[in-house]
Scaffold this motif. Structure first.
Motif, PDB file in Angstrom:
ATOM      1  N   UNK A   1       2.522   9.916  -7.006  1.00  0.00           N
ATOM      2  CA  UNK A   1       2.567   9.125  -5.783  1.00  0.00           C
ATOM      3  C   UNK A   1       1.203   9.083  -5.100  1.00  0.00           C
ATOM      4  N   UNK A   2       0.450  10.171  -5.184  1.00  0.00           N
ATOM      5  CA  UNK A   2      -0.905  10.172  -4.631  1.00  0.00           C
ATOM      6  C   UNK A   2      -1.784   9.139  -5.337  1.00  0.00           C
ATOM      7  N   UNK A   3      -1.538   8.970  -6.620  1.00  0.00           N
ATOM      8  CA  UNK A   3      -2.299   7.977  -7.370  1.00  0.00           C
ATOM      9  C   UNK A   3      -3.239   8.544  -8.405  1.00  0.00           C
ATOM     10  N   UNK A   4      -3.309   9.894  -8.494  1.00  0.00           N
ATOM     11  CA  UNK A   4      -4.236  10.471  -9.464  1.00  0.00           C
ATOM     12  C   UNK A   4      -3.916  11.942  -9.652  1.00  0.00           C
ATOM     13  N   UNK A   5      -4.306  12.470 -10.807  1.00  0.00           N
ATOM     14  CA  UNK A   5      -4.140  13.890 -11.060  1.00  0.00           C
ATOM     15  C   UNK A   5      -2.817  14.216 -11.728  1.00  0.00           C
TER      16      UNK A   5
ATOM     17  N   UNK B   1       0.844  -1.202   0.000  1.00  0.00           N
ATOM     18  CA  UNK B   1       0.000   0.000   0.000  1.00  0.00           C
ATOM     19  C   UNK B   1       0.871   1.240   0.000  1.00  0.00           C
ATOM     20  N   UNK B   2       0.732   2.081  -0.998  1.00  0.00           N
ATOM     21  CA  UNK B   2       1.547   3.278  -1.120  1.00  0.00           C
ATOM     22  C   UNK B   2       1.255   4.239   0.029  1.00  0.00           C
ATOM     23  N   UNK B   3       2.308   4.849   0.561  1.00  0.00           N
ATOM     24  CA  UNK B   3       2.153   5.738   1.716  1.00  0.00           C
ATOM     25  C   UNK B   3       1.285   6.947   1.387  1.00  0.00           C
ATOM     26  N   UNK B   4       1.463   7.521   0.195  1.00  0.00           N
ATOM     27  CA  UNK B   4       0.694   8.710  -0.158  1.00  0.00           C
ATOM     28  C   UNK B   4      -0.780   8.384  -0.375  1.00  0.00           C
ATOM     29  N   UNK B   5      -1.070   7.255  -0.983  1.00  0.00           N
ATOM     30  CA  UNK B   5      -2.458   6.855  -1.169  1.00  0.00           C
ATOM     31  C   UNK B   5      -3.131   6.610   0.176  1.00  0.00           C
ATOM     32  N   UNK B   6      -2.374   6.089   1.121  1.00  0.00           N
ATOM     33  CA  UNK B   6      -2.896   5.879   2.471  1.00  0.00           C
ATOM     34  C   UNK B   6      -3.185   7.212   3.154  1.00  0.00           C
ATOM     35  N   UNK B   7      -2.311   8.183   2.907  1.00  0.00           N
ATOM     36  CA  UNK B   7      -2.475   9.490   3.561  1.00  0.00           C
ATOM     37  C   UNK B   7      -3.667  10.252   2.984  1.00  0.00           C
ATOM     38  N   UNK B   8      -3.886  10.132   1.671  1.00  0.00           N
ATOM     39  CA  UNK B   8      -5.004  10.819   1.014  1.00  0.00           C
ATOM     40  C   UNK B   8      -6.069   9.779   0.665  1.00  0.00           C
ATOM     41  N   UNK B   9      -6.898   9.354   1.600  1.00  0.00           N
ATOM     42  CA  UNK B   9      -7.777   8.201   1.378  1.00  0.00           C
ATOM     43  C   UNK B   9      -8.852   8.424   0.318  1.00  0.00           C
ATOM     44  N   UNK B  10      -9.230   9.676   0.057  1.00  0.00           N
ATOM     45  CA  UNK B  10     -10.261   9.888  -0.960  1.00  0.00           C
ATOM     46  C   UNK B  10      -9.751   9.581  -2.360  1.00  0.00           C
ATOM     47  N   UNK B  11      -8.422   9.464  -2.523  1.00  0.00           N
ATOM     48  CA  UNK B  11      -7.827   9.102  -3.808  1.00  0.00           C
ATOM     49  C   UNK B  11      -7.839   7.598  -4.011  1.00  0.00           C
TER      50      UNK B  11
ATOM     51  N   UNK C   1     -15.655   7.688  -1.478  1.00  0.00           N
ATOM     52  CA  UNK C   1     -14.997   8.656  -0.594  1.00  0.00           C
ATOM     53  C   UNK C   1     -15.970   9.361   0.340  1.00  0.00           C
ATOM     54  N   UNK C   2     -17.244   9.508  -0.075  1.00  0.00           N
ATOM     55  CA  UNK C   2     -18.196  10.184   0.788  1.00  0.00           C
ATOM     56  C   UNK C   2     -18.535   9.374   2.041  1.00  0.00           C
ATOM     57  N   UNK C   3     -18.119   8.095   2.066  1.00  0.00           N
ATOM     58  CA  UNK C   3     -18.362   7.262   3.245  1.00  0.00           C
ATOM     59  C   UNK C   3     -17.222   7.349   4.267  1.00  0.00           C
ATOM     60  N   UNK C   4     -16.161   8.065   3.950  1.00  0.00           N
ATOM     61  CA  UNK C   4     -15.035   8.194   4.873  1.00  0.00           C
ATOM     62  C   UNK C   4     -15.452   8.951   6.126  1.00  0.00           C
TER      63      UNK C   4
ATOM     64  N   UNK D   1     -10.428  11.069   7.696  1.00  0.00           N
ATOM     65  CA  UNK D   1      -9.960  12.206   6.897  1.00  0.00           C
ATOM     66  C   UNK D   1      -9.260  13.262   7.749  1.00  0.00           C
ATOM     67  N   UNK D   2      -9.120  13.010   9.044  1.00  0.00           N
ATOM     68  CA  UNK D   2      -8.612  14.048   9.955  1.00  0.00           C
ATOM     69  C   UNK D   2      -7.183  14.467   9.627  1.00  0.00           C
ATOM     70  N   UNK D   3      -6.299  13.486   9.342  1.00  0.00           N
ATOM     71  CA  UNK D   3      -4.889  13.830   9.143  1.00  0.00           C
ATOM     72  C   UNK D   3      -4.686  14.733   7.935  1.00  0.00           C
ATOM     73  N   UNK D   4      -5.226  14.317   6.775  1.00  0.00           N
ATOM     74  CA  UNK D   4      -4.997  15.138   5.585  1.00  0.00           C
ATOM     75  C   UNK D   4      -5.768  16.445   5.673  1.00  0.00           C
ATOM     76  N   UNK D   5      -6.938  16.417   6.322  1.00  0.00           N
ATOM     77  CA  UNK D   5      -7.720  17.639   6.458  1.00  0.00           C
ATOM     78  C   UNK D   5      -6.990  18.663   7.312  1.00  0.00           C
ATOM     79  N   UNK D   6      -6.292  18.194   8.347  1.00  0.00           N
ATOM     80  CA  UNK D   6      -5.503  19.089   9.191  1.00  0.00           C
ATOM     81  C   UNK D   6      -4.339  19.684   8.399  1.00  0.00           C
TER      82      UNK D   6
END
Length: 394
Positions: free
Chosen positions: A346-350, A166-176, A184-187, A192-197
């Motif tokens: 690394x995030x997985x998209x965009x 599991x890629x670290x960045x994808x884990x950090x940005x779970x909506x990706x 993602x709306x079920x998160x 979502x607290x870590x990336x939102x902060x």
């Protein structure tokens, strides 16, 4: 095609061909070890060779410099020196490193201009270290880069898309990460607290540019799409008393935003609504919308859906402000295709997009009068303003 235009095009092609031929010849000469030895000793070319060698070394050693910076942040070095220089002995009392380790860190920080060394073994902030004092946004990003570094350990694997586990960045940005979180709306708010902060802390780097570049005086209702915990909307509401603000983000993020808004005296002017801005309609009725660092971490097909949804939600004649770091920013090209190119991979998209690409996407979505607003630090963001026509064609 008229003969004159054909001749002009042929001439331009010929000139480009000569330019490319010359550039290829020049590069082959520079690549020659014999020429390199000669140029390094010849007085008229020696300074160019040294400058190029230094620049190449900085590219090669950049990962070391970034880890030195991280070490300085982790021992709180910049804050310790915020009020003036300290001796090595004073720093030793405050930093939990062995003397040899502290010496090496201080020498390295001086070498890359994070610190300066003064008489009597005293150290002070350098030109690159001073801006980090109290700068929570940059400090948070420096620490966050630990996840990014892990995904960059094998850059070819990243480019092939075959990172094991599991890629670290994808884990950090779970909506990706739709493989593990397809909705993602079920998160949850906790998920979502870590990336939102992080977004809340780093958003001012961009929102400060927007506030300086555009006046919201004539607007009455803002729709801040992907507005996170509401830091930008709260700032605008305080600056513009006539402005009512609606934040739209994932339900978990909107929950966090509502908690933050409840701590202010603006609960009657700011609301946070949860949803998925790719699915279903956005809240309607706003006369200005903002997309702050939103579209660059989504693929083209999804961005087109989002921009059309924004268009449909806005009133005729309404404005849209889109701000984010962009590719091909004059003088900041490395930021776009190098840094954000790999960060988003690394995030997985965009992907980073140029001003011209985003302008075309806005026009295709139905917007008009797209213009670039002034930005004091384009490295943080370029800002585009456009409008929904008074009479729109669906």
């Amino acid at each position: 095609m008229p003969l004159s235009e054909r001749v002009s095009e042929d001439t331009q092609t010929h000139h480009r061909s000569l330019k490319d031929t010359f550039a290829d010849w020049r590069n082959s000469v520079i690549a020659s070890p014999r020429f390199q030895r000669w140029a390094a000793r010849f007085p008229l070319t020696r300074w160019v060779v040294r400058r190029q060698a230094s620049a190449l070394f900085d590219v090669m050693a950049g990962f070391v410099y970034s880890q030195i910076l991280l070490a300085c942040v982790k021992v709180n070095l910049f804050e310790l020196l915020a009020n003036g220089s300290l001796s090595k002995a004073q720093l030793q009392e405050r930093i939990a490193l062995p003397p040899a380790g502290l010496n090496r860190l201080l020498d390295a920080a001086v070498a890359i201009r994070l610190l300066t060394k003064r008489d009597n073994e005293h150290y002070a902030l350098g030109m690159l270290g001073a801006p980090l004092v109290g700068n929570r946004a940059l400090v948070d990003m420096i620490i966050h880069h630990g996840d990014f570094y892990r995904d960059l350990q094998d850059p070819l694997a990243l480019l092939r898309g075959d990172i094991s586990g599991k890629a670290a960045m994808a884990e950090y940005w779970p909506y990706i990460d739709h493989a593990h979180d397809p909705k993602p709306e079920s998160l949850s708010a906790e998920r979502v607290a870590n990336y939102s902060k992080l977004m809340a802390h780093t958003q001012p780097l961009v929102t400060a540019e927007v506030i300086d570049a555009y006046s919201f005086t004539k607007h009455r209702h803002l729709l801040d799409i992907g507005g996170g915990q509401g830091a930008f909307a709260t700032q605008l509401a305080r600056l513009y008393p006539q402005l009512r603000c609606t934040i739209f983000d994932l339900p978990g993020v909107a929950e966090l935003a509502s908690t933050q808004i409840a701590k202010t005296d603006l609960t009657n002017r700011i609301e946070a609504i949860g949803g998925n801005f790719f699915d279903g309609a956005l809240p309607k009725g706003a006369d200005v919308a903002t997309l702050i660092r939103v579209i660059f971490d989504h693929d083209d097909s999804r961005v087109k859906i989002l921009l059309r949804n924004v268009f449909n939600a806005l009133e005729p004649g309404a404005s849209l402000i889109l701000a984010e770091p962009m590719a091909d920013t004059p003088g900041q090209e490395a930021m776009g295709d190098a840094y954000f190119g790999f960060y988003l991979l690394a995030m997985g998209r965009g992907r980073p997009r140029s001003q011209a690409e985003i302008t075309q996407m806005l026009i295709e979505a139905g917007f008009e009068a797209v213009r670039l607003l002034p930005s004091a630090i384009p490295l943080n963001a370029q800002i585009l303003h456009c409008k929904k026509p008074m009479i729109s064609v669906a």
